[in-house]
Scaffold this motif. Structure first.
Motif, short mmCIF file in Angstrom:
data_model
loop_
_atom_site.label_atom_id
_atom_site.label_comp_id
_atom_site.label_asym_id
_atom_site.label_seq_id
_atom_site.Cartn_x
_atom_site.Cartn_y
_atom_site.Cartn_z
N LEU A 28 -48.72 2.29 -12.82
CA LEU A 28 -47.39 2.89 -12.46
C LEU A 28 -46.40 1.79 -11.90
O LEU A 28 -45.52 1.34 -12.68
N LEU A 31 -46.11 -1.25 -14.60
CA LEU A 31 -45.01 -1.29 -15.59
C LEU A 31 -43.74 -1.59 -15.03
O LEU A 31 -42.95 -2.11 -15.84
N ALA A 32 -43.23 -1.25 -13.79
CA ALA A 32 -41.88 -1.48 -13.34
C ALA A 32 -41.78 -2.87 -13.03
O ALA A 32 -40.74 -3.48 -13.24
N THR A 48 -37.94 2.68 -15.05
CA THR A 48 -39.04 2.69 -15.30
C THR A 48 -39.88 4.07 -14.79
O THR A 48 -40.38 5.00 -15.39
N VAL A 52 -40.84 8.03 -16.35
CA VAL A 52 -42.18 8.58 -16.10
C VAL A 52 -41.81 10.17 -15.49
O VAL A 52 -42.60 11.08 -15.93
N VAL A 101 -41.59 -0.41 -23.25
CA VAL A 101 -42.32 -0.08 -21.94
C VAL A 101 -41.76 1.41 -21.71
O VAL A 101 -42.58 2.31 -21.16
N TYR A 102 -40.50 1.65 -21.86
CA TYR A 102 -39.71 2.90 -21.49
C TYR A 102 -40.65 3.99 -22.32
O TYR A 102 -40.72 5.23 -21.72
N ALA A 105 -43.67 4.62 -20.70
CA ALA A 105 -43.82 5.41 -19.39
C ALA A 105 -43.42 6.78 -19.77
O ALA A 105 -44.06 7.66 -19.00
N TYR A 108 -46.36 8.56 -20.97
CA TYR A 108 -47.57 8.80 -19.85
C TYR A 108 -47.19 9.71 -18.89
O TYR A 108 -47.99 10.72 -18.59
#
Length: 431
Positions: A28, A31-32, A48, A52, A101-102, A105, A108
């Motif tokens: 978590l 990723l940010a 980010t 989530v 990535v977004y 996220a 996820y």
């Protein structure tokens, strides 16, 4: 807790969850940080976390989907899918790939809701009712322990080996969880239930939360506390900067102390459930946050350590009390929808309070805000404490009725409202 850990089936489940929870705790924050490195923007890095959280709005749909399938194979499949969802991270190279990535996220976050809902039902199948508090306490203790090392480990691994390798480590964690849980013995099939139209099934979890008195009070009280508890995410930085006159990095020291409190709370939570019942334990967890926040009004380091330690104790108490209450007061075929709906109902106030705290701390003295948090959580804890009779300690409960041809209503004297709850519980498909 040793009693539940002696069970081979729970030990297998625990081993799988340890692998997946480790992957979650590592990913978590990393990723940010990755987005921050790619863009140089704090705001985009913070987005980010929002990506989530955003899928929480789909919780009722997710819960309905989870309840349509057998728990163990569904949980295994969900872990496999989560591992596959991380693969786009291998293609991220520069700022133009941040959207990947977004996307990961958000997917996820959707997976997190799905796994949580499936896990609640799986624990209910694997563990006897009298050991649910112990099982939830073990998992919360491990989760709190991972909060101490997971984010820091994720940040360190990202700095050392890069985001793509970190994604690989996360995939290994979820694949390991799937492999281990596959070895669980297949539980006895649930009795067939009546299938209703999907719009009615979709809202069954929310209706059950509204109709069951103990669950209704638990969510109202915890929701009230959540409206202000999130303020502390921003207030703690003002406390360190303005109150203690220290660098922002010192927040990490306080978070570590809070994690120690979380370990203590996780270890103590089963005993507290046995003594106070689920609602009483939830009340204690919310109320403990009150004196912790009030102690932070006065900037003193020793008092601050005691405060964050107490705040750490409160979190696993609330989680164990709430999750055990859901598992005990919800028919098995409805657990996924109720757990997912609870996640959405609780996460909404929390997200609002985090945003409101970040806004208010800019023009309101942090000490006044901590005082508000302390008073509000004490009021919320008191409201919950007055309803502790709604969930008597396990020793005072009547035995669980044997399963019948339909899902049982919550264990209360039958009346018209209970018949509505039982009708709402018959909304999962044939297995």
């Amino acid at each position: 807790m040793r009693t539940v850990l002696r069970r081979p089936d729970f030990r297998l489940l625990f081993g799988g969850l340890l692998a997946s929870m480790t992957a979650e705790s590592i990913l978590l924050l990393a990723l940010a940080i990755w987005v921050k490195d790619l863009t140089g923007s704090d705001g985009l890095a913070g987005a980010t976390i929002f990506a989530v959280i955003a899928p929480m709005t789909l919780a009722p749909l997710v819960g309905w989907f989870v309840d349509r399938y057998p728990r163990r194979p569904f949980f295994v499949a969900a872990n496999l899918v989560t591992a596959v969802l991380l693969t786009p991270l291998f293609t991220v190279r520069d700022a133009g790939d941040v959207w990947l990535v977004y996307l990961v996220a958000a997917l996820y976050g959707l997976s997190y809701i799905t796994l949580s809902a499936a896990l609640s039902g799986l624990i209910r199948q694997v563990v006897p009712v009298e050991l649910l508090a112990e099982a939830n306490g073990v998992l919360q203790t491990v989760r709190q322990g991972l909060r101490l090392i997971g984010p820091l480990a994720g940040a360190a691994l990202y700095a050392a080996i890069g985001g793509w390798a970190l994604a690989g480590i996360g995939m290994v964690g979820f694949l390991t969880a799937a492999a281990v849980v596959t070895a669980l013995p297949t539980p006895q099939p649930a009795p067939p239930t009546v299938r209703l139209r999907w719009p009615a099934e979709l809202g069954a979890g929310l209706r059950h939360l509204a109709d069951e008195p103990a669950l209704r009070r638990a969510l109202l009280g915890y929701g009230l506390g959540s409206l202000v508890m999130g303020f502390s995410e921003s207030l703690i930085f003002a406390y360190v900067d303005q109150g203690l006159d220290r660098d922002a990095a010192f927040v990490g020291v306080l978070v570590t102390v809070q994690g120690v409190g979380g370990l203590l709370g996780g270890l103590c939570s089963p005993a507290l459930v046995r003594r106070l019942g689920e609602v009483g334990t939830l009340a204690a967890g919310v109320a403990f946050f009150g004196p912790a926040a009030l102690a932070l009004v006065y900037p003193d380091l020793r008092l601050g350590f005691a405060a964050v330690l107490l705040a750490g104790v409160s979190l696993p108490l609330t989680m164990v009390g709430l999750h055990t209450l859901i598992q005990r007061r919800t028919p098995p075929g409805l657990v996924g929808r109720v757990a997912a709906a609870t996640e959405a109902v609780v996460s909404g106030p929390q997200a609002f309070s985090i945003g409101a705290g970040a806004l208010l701390v800019g023009f309101v003295d942090y000490r006044a805000l901590f005082a508000l948090v302390g008073v509000a959580t004490l009021v919320a804890g008191g409201y919950l404490w007055r309803g502790r009779h709604l969930s008597a300690p396990p020793g005072a409960r009547s035995p669980t009725p044997p399963p019948g041809p339909t899902l049982p209503a919550p264990r209360r004297p039958a009346d018209d409202a209970d018949q509505q709850v039982a009708s709402g519980s018959q909304r999962s498909p044939r297995r």
